[in-house]
Design a protein around this motif. Structure first.
Motif, PDB file in Angstrom:
ATOM      1  N   ALA A 169       0.744  -1.343   0.005  1.00  0.00           N
ATOM      2  CA  ALA A 169      -0.043  -0.124  -0.071  1.00  0.00           C
ATOM      3  C   ALA A 169       0.858   1.354  -0.107  1.00  0.00           C
ATOM      4  CB  ALA A 169      -0.980  -0.037   1.164  1.00  0.00           C
ATOM      5  N   PHE A 170       1.959   1.141   0.711  1.00  0.00           N
ATOM      6  CA  PHE A 170       3.008   2.524   0.670  1.00  0.00           C
ATOM      7  C   PHE A 170       4.090   2.294  -0.328  1.00  0.00           C
ATOM      8  CE2 PHE A 170       1.565   1.533   5.211  1.00  0.00           C
ATOM      9  CZ  PHE A 170       0.944   2.464   5.353  1.00  0.00           C
ATOM     10  N   THR A 234       3.382  11.408   2.014  1.00  0.00           N
ATOM     11  CA  THR A 234       2.624  12.201   2.956  1.00  0.00           C
ATOM     12  C   THR A 234       1.268  11.700   3.382  1.00  0.00           C
ATOM     13  OG1 THR A 234       1.687  13.469   1.123  1.00  0.00           O
ATOM     14  CG2 THR A 234       3.657  14.270   2.389  1.00  0.00           C
ATOM     15  N   LEU A 235       1.241  11.139   4.486  1.00  0.00           N
ATOM     16  CA  LEU A 235      -0.152  10.128   4.956  1.00  0.00           C
ATOM     17  C   LEU A 235      -1.071  10.989   6.073  1.00  0.00           C
ATOM     18  CD1 LEU A 235       1.811   7.068   5.224  1.00  0.00           C
ATOM     19  CD2 LEU A 235       0.388   7.677   3.302  1.00  0.00           C
ATOM     20  N   PRO A 236      -2.216  10.584   6.198  1.00  0.00           N
ATOM     21  CA  PRO A 236      -3.009  11.162   7.178  1.00  0.00           C
ATOM     22  C   PRO A 236      -2.560  10.356   8.634  1.00  0.00           C
ATOM     23  CG  PRO A 236      -4.407   9.675   5.766  1.00  0.00           C
ATOM     24  CD  PRO A 236      -2.930   9.801   4.974  1.00  0.00           C
ATOM     25  N   ALA A 237      -2.921  10.969   9.667  1.00  0.00           N
ATOM     26  CA  ALA A 237      -2.509  10.359  10.664  1.00  0.00           C
ATOM     27  C   ALA A 237      -2.972   9.067  10.970  1.00  0.00           C
ATOM     28  CB  ALA A 237      -3.186  11.232  11.915  1.00  0.00           C
ATOM     29  N   MET A 240      -0.535   6.181   9.798  1.00  0.00           N
ATOM     30  CA  MET A 240       0.898   6.164  10.164  1.00  0.00           C
ATOM     31  C   MET A 240       1.074   4.928  11.107  1.00  0.00           C
ATOM     32  SD  MET A 240       2.364   8.695   8.873  1.00  0.00           S
ATOM     33  CE  MET A 240       3.972   8.530   9.966  1.00  0.00           C
ATOM     34  N   PRO A 241       0.274   4.399  12.023  1.00  0.00           N
ATOM     35  CA  PRO A 241       0.673   3.143  12.441  1.00  0.00           C
ATOM     36  C   PRO A 241       1.092   1.874  11.636  1.00  0.00           C
ATOM     37  CG  PRO A 241      -1.246   4.118  13.694  1.00  0.00           C
ATOM     38  CD  PRO A 241      -1.007   4.731  12.372  1.00  0.00           C
ATOM     39  N   ALA A 242       0.298   1.756  10.614  1.00  0.00           N
ATOM     40  CA  ALA A 242       0.501   0.662   9.488  1.00  0.00           C
ATOM     41  C   ALA A 242       1.855   1.059   8.779  1.00  0.00           C
ATOM     42  CB  ALA A 242      -0.722   0.821   8.374  1.00  0.00           C
ATOM     43  N   LEU A 243       2.139   2.301   8.507  1.00  0.00           N
ATOM     44  CA  LEU A 243       3.559   2.620   7.908  1.00  0.00           C
ATOM     45  C   LEU A 243       4.627   2.250   8.873  1.00  0.00           C
ATOM     46  CD1 LEU A 243       5.077   4.096   5.823  1.00  0.00           C
ATOM     47  CD2 LEU A 243       4.939   6.195   6.706  1.00  0.00           C
ATOM     48  N   TYR A 244       4.511   2.483  10.145  1.00  0.00           N
ATOM     49  CA  TYR A 244       5.608   2.120  11.077  1.00  0.00           C
ATOM     50  C   TYR A 244       5.694   0.597  11.074  1.00  0.00           C
ATOM     51  CZ  TYR A 244       6.168   6.533  13.646  1.00  0.00           C
ATOM     52  OH  TYR A 244       6.214   8.029  13.979  1.00  0.00           O
ATOM     53  N   ARG A 245       4.665  -0.057  11.124  1.00  0.00           N
ATOM     54  CA  ARG A 245       4.791  -1.428  11.122  1.00  0.00           C
ATOM     55  C   ARG A 245       5.247  -2.295   9.704  1.00  0.00           C
ATOM     56  NH1 ARG A 245       4.399  -3.964  16.006  1.00  0.00           N
ATOM     57  NH2 ARG A 245       2.392  -3.191  17.201  1.00  0.00           N
ATOM     58  N   MET A 267       8.232   3.329  19.324  1.00  0.00           N
ATOM     59  CA  MET A 267       8.222   2.371  20.517  1.00  0.00           C
ATOM     60  C   MET A 267       7.004   1.707  20.608  1.00  0.00           C
ATOM     61  SD  MET A 267      10.421   4.063  23.781  1.00  0.00           S
ATOM     62  CE  MET A 267       9.131   5.662  24.129  1.00  0.00           C
ATOM     63  N   ALA A 268       5.733   2.383  20.307  1.00  0.00           N
ATOM     64  CA  ALA A 268       4.676   1.526  20.263  1.00  0.00           C
ATOM     65  C   ALA A 268       4.449   0.569  19.092  1.00  0.00           C
ATOM     66  CB  ALA A 268       3.626   2.614  20.262  1.00  0.00           C
ATOM     67  N   ALA A 269       5.289   0.997  17.921  1.00  0.00           N
ATOM     68  CA  ALA A 269       5.336   0.112  16.719  1.00  0.00           C
ATOM     69  C   ALA A 269       6.500  -1.213  16.992  1.00  0.00           C
ATOM     70  CB  ALA A 269       5.415   0.860  15.669  1.00  0.00           C
ATOM     71  N   GLY A 270       7.234  -1.105  18.109  1.00  0.00           N
ATOM     72  CA  GLY A 270       8.125  -2.003  18.211  1.00  0.00           C
ATOM     73  C   GLY A 270       9.482  -1.843  17.339  1.00  0.00           C
ATOM     74  N   LEU A 271       9.785  -0.683  16.899  1.00  0.00           N
ATOM     75  CA  LEU A 271      10.748  -0.633  16.043  1.00  0.00           C
ATOM     76  C   LEU A 271      12.083  -0.063  16.957  1.00  0.00           C
ATOM     77  CD1 LEU A 271       9.503   1.524  13.046  1.00  0.00           C
ATOM     78  CD2 LEU A 271       9.751  -0.750  13.157  1.00  0.00           C
ATOM     79  N   PRO A 272      13.252  -0.376  16.734  1.00  0.00           N
ATOM     80  CA  PRO A 272      14.412  -0.052  17.154  1.00  0.00           C
ATOM     81  C   PRO A 272      14.707   1.325  16.596  1.00  0.00           C
ATOM     82  CG  PRO A 272      14.898  -1.525  15.312  1.00  0.00           C
ATOM     83  CD  PRO A 272      13.557  -1.692  15.533  1.00  0.00           C
TER      84      PRO A 272
END
Length: 345
Positions: A169-170, A234-237, A240-245, A267-272
Motif C-alpha cells: 500500500a505504501f 505524505t499520509l493522514p494520521a 501512520m501506525p501501518a507505515l511504522y509496522r 516504541m509503540a510499533a516495536g521498532l528499534p
C-alpha cells in the motif's frame, strides 16, 4: 498540533468545557467544541523573506492565523488558553479584549523554549502564567523565571495494537530492509544526512514520511545516492501506525528535539530507534546501543546496521507511560494549580 488536540479531547471527555480554534476540517466526532478559522498554509508562504518576527514560513502562517483568530476569540469566554505558537497566536491570546483580565495562559514548549528564556528581538515580549516544559532540559532552564510543569507529549498506544504492516500500500519493497524517518523536510531535521548514512548500507531502502521546503533537494539527493531505494510519502494520521509496522528500523536526526512524539510512536510499533544520543532522548526511549553521535557518519551508519539487525519486535512497554489520558491529567492539574493561586492572590 496533534499533541494539543489530543489533550483537548481527553479533557473534554473528562467533563471540562474545551474549545479548539484551528484551521483544519470540521471534527464532528470530537468531544471538544471546534471552531474553524482561515489561515494561509505555510507551503504557499515559503517564498517570503525570513526576517525578524517572520523568521520562517511557519511564522508567516502563524501571522495569518492570528489575524483571523483576533476576530473569533473572546477572552471573557475562557479561564485558560493554551498554545505552542509564538509570536502572533501567543500575543493574540494574551490580550484581555473586553474582559476585565486576560485568561490564564499556558505556553507549551513543543516548538522549543527559546521564547521563554531569550530577551532578544520579539522574544523579549514573551510572557505566560505557566510554562509546560516538554523535556527536563527546558524545565531546568526556565524554572527560576516561570511557573513550570514537566509534561511530555504522548500518543494513543491503542492505535498501534494489532496493526499489521502493508508495504504494498505504501509502495515499499518486500523482502528488503526498510529504514523509516517521519520528519518535516526542514534544515533542523537533517534528513539529507540520514539519507547519506542509509546510502552506505547496500540493499537498504529508505522511506521518509513528511513534507517541507527541502522536498526538491531531498528528491534530487535520493536520485543521486539512493536510486530505486527511496520513497517519500505524505499520509493522514490514521495511516501512520501501518507505515511504522511496515518498517524494520526507525531513524530520527534532530540533534535536540523538543520532545518528539515520533520516538514514542516508534516504541509503540516495536521498532528499534536510531537517534542522536542525549540525556533528553534517553529520558524518552531509555538506554539503547542504537543511539549514537549522528554527526559522525560512520557511527550513524553502524547504528542503523545494528538497528536493522534487531528488527521490528513487540511494542516497548515504555510507550504506555506516554498515553494521552495521563498527559491530560497533568495538564489539568497544572491549570488548576495556577487558577487556585490566582484566586488566592
Amino acid at each position: 498540533e496533534v499533541a494539543l488536540l489530543a489533550v483537548a479531547e481527553q479533557l473534554a471527555r473528562s467533563g471540562d468545557q474545551v474549545t479548539v480554534i484551528g484551521t483544519g476540517p470540521d471534527r464532528p466526532a470530537a468531544a471538544y467544541t471546534y471552531r474553524r478559522i482561515a489561515a494561509i498554509g505555510r507551503r504557499r508562504l515559503e517564498w517570503l523573506p525570513h526576517i525578524p518576527f517572520f523568521r520562517s514560513e511557519t511564522a508567516w502562517e502563524d501571522a495569518t492565523f492570528a489575524f483571523n483568530l483576533r476576530r473569533a476569540y473572546r477572552p471573557a469566554d475562557f479561564d485558560v488558553t493554551v498554545t505552542c505558537n509564538y509570536p502572533f497566536t501567543h500575543w493574540t491570546l494574551r490580550r484581555a479584549g473586553g474582559a476585565a483580565a486576560a485568561p490564564l495562559h499556558l505556553f507549551v514548549t513543543q516548538n522549543g523554549d527559546w521564547p521563554a528564556f531569550s530577551d532578544k528581538a520579539e522574544f523579549k515580549y514573551f510572557s505566560c502564567d505557566g510554562l509546560v516544559c516538554t523535556n527536563p532540559d527546558y524545565q531546568e532552564r526556565n524554572r527560576e523565571r516561570w511557573r513550570t510543569a514537566l509534561i511530555p507529549n504522548g500518543i494513543d498506544p491503542a492505535r498501534f495494537a494489532g496493526v499489521q504492516g502493508d508495504r504494498a500500500a505504501f509502495g515499499l519493497p518486500e523482502g528488503t530492509p526498510v529504514v523509516l524517518m517521519v520528519s518535516a523536510l526542514i534544515e533542523s531535521k537533517r534528513v539529507p544526512d540520514g539519507m547519506r548514512a542509509v546510502a552506505a548500507l547496500p540493499g537498504v531502502h529508505f522511506a521518509v514520511a513528511g513534507d517541507g521546503p527541502l522536498r526538491d533537494e531531498v528528491e534530487q539527493l535520493a536520485a543521486d545516492i539512493l536510486p530505486g531505494r527511496f520513497t517519500r510519502l505524505t499520509l493522514p494520521a490514521d495511516r501512520m501506525p501501518a507505515l511504522y509496522r511496515s518498517a524494520d528500523a526507525f531513524l530520527h536526526m534532530s540533534l535536540q528535539e523538543s520532545f518528539g512524539n515520533v520516538f514514542v510512536e516508534a516504541m509503540a510499533a516495536g521498532l528499534p530507534i536510531v537517534g542522536h544520543d542525549s540525556s533528553r532522548l534517553r529520558w524518552i526511549v531509555g538506554e539503547r546501543d542504537t543511539l549514537c553521535d549522528t554527526e559522525k557518519g560512520e557511527a550513524l551508519t553502524a547504528a542503523i546496521g545494528r538497528a536493522l539487525a534487531i528488527g521490528q519486535g513487540q511494542a516497548d512497554p515504555r510507550a504506555q507511560a506516554f498515553a494521552w489520558p495521563e498527559i491530560a491529567v497533568q495538564y489539568r492539574a497544572f491549570a488548576a494549580e495556577l487558577m487556585a493561586g490566582q484566586t488566592a492572590a
